[in-house]
Design a protein around this motif. Structure first.
Motif, short mmCIF file in Angstrom:
data_model
loop_
_atom_site.label_atom_id
_atom_site.label_comp_id
_atom_site.label_asym_id
_atom_site.label_seq_id
_atom_site.Cartn_x
_atom_site.Cartn_y
_atom_site.Cartn_z
N ASP A 81 0.88 -1.17 0.00
CA ASP A 81 0.00 0.00 0.00
C ASP A 81 0.92 1.22 0.00
O ASP A 81 1.39 1.65 1.05
N ALA A 82 1.17 1.76 -1.18
CA ALA A 82 2.14 2.85 -1.31
C ALA A 82 1.64 4.16 -0.74
O ALA A 82 2.42 5.09 -0.51
N MET A 83 0.33 4.27 -0.49
CA MET A 83 -0.25 5.54 -0.05
C MET A 83 -0.40 5.65 1.45
O MET A 83 -0.78 6.70 1.97
N GLY B 7 0.73 5.73 5.53
CA GLY B 7 1.83 6.31 6.28
C GLY B 7 1.82 7.82 6.30
O GLY B 7 1.32 8.47 5.37
N ASP B 8 2.40 8.37 7.34
CA ASP B 8 2.42 9.82 7.53
C ASP B 8 3.38 10.52 6.58
O ASP B 8 3.19 11.69 6.24
N GLU B 9 4.44 9.81 6.17
CA GLU B 9 5.51 10.45 5.40
C GLU B 9 5.32 10.36 3.90
O GLU B 9 6.11 10.89 3.13
N GLY B 10 4.29 9.62 3.44
CA GLY B 10 3.96 9.61 2.03
C GLY B 10 4.70 8.60 1.19
O GLY B 10 5.46 7.76 1.68
N VAL B 11 4.48 8.71 -0.13
CA VAL B 11 4.98 7.74 -1.10
C VAL B 11 6.50 7.68 -1.10
O VAL B 11 7.09 6.61 -1.22
N ARG B 12 7.15 8.82 -1.00
CA ARG B 12 8.62 8.85 -1.09
C ARG B 12 9.27 7.95 -0.06
O ARG B 12 10.16 7.15 -0.39
N ARG C 152 2.78 9.51 -8.84
CA ARG C 152 3.62 9.77 -7.66
C ARG C 152 4.55 8.61 -7.38
O ARG C 152 5.72 8.80 -6.99
N ILE C 153 4.07 7.39 -7.58
CA ILE C 153 4.91 6.21 -7.36
C ILE C 153 6.08 6.20 -8.35
O ILE C 153 7.23 5.96 -7.97
N LYS C 154 5.80 6.48 -9.61
CA LYS C 154 6.86 6.43 -10.63
C LYS C 154 7.90 7.52 -10.41
O LYS C 154 9.09 7.30 -10.67
N VAL C 155 7.49 8.68 -9.92
CA VAL C 155 8.46 9.72 -9.58
C VAL C 155 9.39 9.23 -8.47
O VAL C 155 10.61 9.41 -8.53
N ALA C 156 8.80 8.59 -7.46
CA ALA C 156 9.61 8.07 -6.35
C ALA C 156 10.53 6.94 -6.82
O ALA C 156 11.67 6.83 -6.36
#
Length: 349
Positions: A10-12, A14-19, A45-49
């Motif tokens: 689940d990439a979304m 957490g408090d700190e986000g996708v990165r 957003r996932i692909k940027v990370a």
């Protein structure tokens, strides 16, 4: 690893986000090079990370969804999102057999509800339990469960938690016969509720199980290293966990204030800096991150919402280890022995 599993993320959550989620998963893959991942969430957003982690990008499939379970969502609301949210899709991947485990740093109540509905409990398990590793003064960490999934438990539940906790300790702590204890208000046999005493009676007779039941333990001994598995209902477990976390923060903040209160104190801090670093490392929750919902037909690992990349990596490592050691099979084998070994009749379901 002879057979590398795929883990749904689940990439979304957490408090700190996708990165941070992607950085943590990439770190875990460096430890488990054969792992494959399916990443659920906002594709852009996932692909940027992933641009910062080519090793992870090569081992991952991205499944887009713009629906996210929020930290404020009630379980009932989250269940309605289960078909299309990043959390729900990760769990569905485990149910469908497309992934061996799911890891999320999202809403704990929502994750528990979705996992229970989608995966169901194993045969012989009435309720799943949330288990985690806590630091101790002993030679290894301690497995504690339940940490909040079930606020009220009967003796049957507690016995099942003990069996699951024992299997988990054998897997993650490499112990042949973990020492199991029930959390109680005293160590004497007559102390505690009927449920706790009945569970103790059953566990004392389970001598053929790969664990050693050593009676009761009190709350002030949780970190003593006198047990490998501590069993309790979810209400007591959650209170104990939050109290331990609060105490750890209190101690570190108190020391920080003390060491900055004067020039003399600052000099003392410089002298004791190596010891302080060791203390900080021992109390860092990221080093123990990765709570597990035991008793389901599938592996689901909960990462702390505020975990950094090292914490996320540890949660993924826990998932991989449980798949390697086939924790579900271990629990099932132990459960099969309870009926023949119990000296007392287990309470009805």
């Amino acid at each position: 690893m002879s057979k590398q599993p795929r883990i749904a993320i689940d990439a979304m959550g957490g408090d700190e986000g996708v990165r941070v989620m992607m950085a943590g998963v990439a770190l875990a893959r460096r430890r488990h090079e054969g792992l494959r991942f399916t990443l659920f969430g906002d594709e852009s957003r996932i692909k940027v990370a992933l641009d910062n982690h080519p090793n992870l990008r090569a081992a991952s499939e991205v499944v887009h969804t713009d629906q996210v379970v929020e930290a404020t969502d009630k379980p009932s609301v989250a269940l309605r999102k289960s078909k299309n949210s990043s959390m729900g899709l990760a769990i569905q991947a485990v149910k469908a057999g497309d992934a061996g485990a799911a890891v999320s740093a999202g809403n704990t109540g929502a994750l528990m509800s979705m996992a229970k509905v989608a995966l169901r409990t194993m045969p012989g398990i009435d309720r799943p339990a949330l288990a985690a590793l806590l630091p101790t003064l002993g030679s290894n960490d301690v497995v504690m469960l339940d940490l909040g999934a079930n606020t009220e438990c009967d003796a049957r539940n507690l016995v099942q938690f003990a069996v699951m906790g024992g299997a988990y300790a054998r897997t993650v702590l490499d112990l042949a016969r973990p020492r199991v204890r029930l959390l109680n208000i005293g160590t004497e046999d007559l102390k505690g509720t009927d449920e706790i005493r009945d569970a103790a009676a059953t566990l004392r007779g389970a001598i053929a199980l790969p664990m050693d039941f050593e009676g009761f333990i009190e709350g002030d001994k949780l970190a003593s290293g006198d047990a490998d598995v501590i069993v309790c209902d979810g209400f007591a477990g959650n209170v104990a966990l939050k109290t331990a976390e609060g105490t750890a923060r209190f101690v570190t903040d108190l020391l920080r204030r003390a060491f900055t209160s004067s020039i003399r104190s600052k000099i003392g801090f410089l002298i004791s800096k190596p010891a302080m670093h060791l203390l900080r490392h021992h109390l860092d929750p990221n080093n123990h991150n990765g709570a597990v919902f035991l008793g389901l037909n599938g592996v689901v690992v909960k990462s702390h919402g505020g975990a950094d990349e090292k914490g996320v990596a540890n949660a993924v490592h826990v998932a991989a280890r449980l798949l390697e050691e086939d924790i579900t099979r271990r629990i099932a084998e132990d459960l099969a022995n309870i009926g023949a070994l119990a000296p007392v009749e287990m309470p009805a379901k």
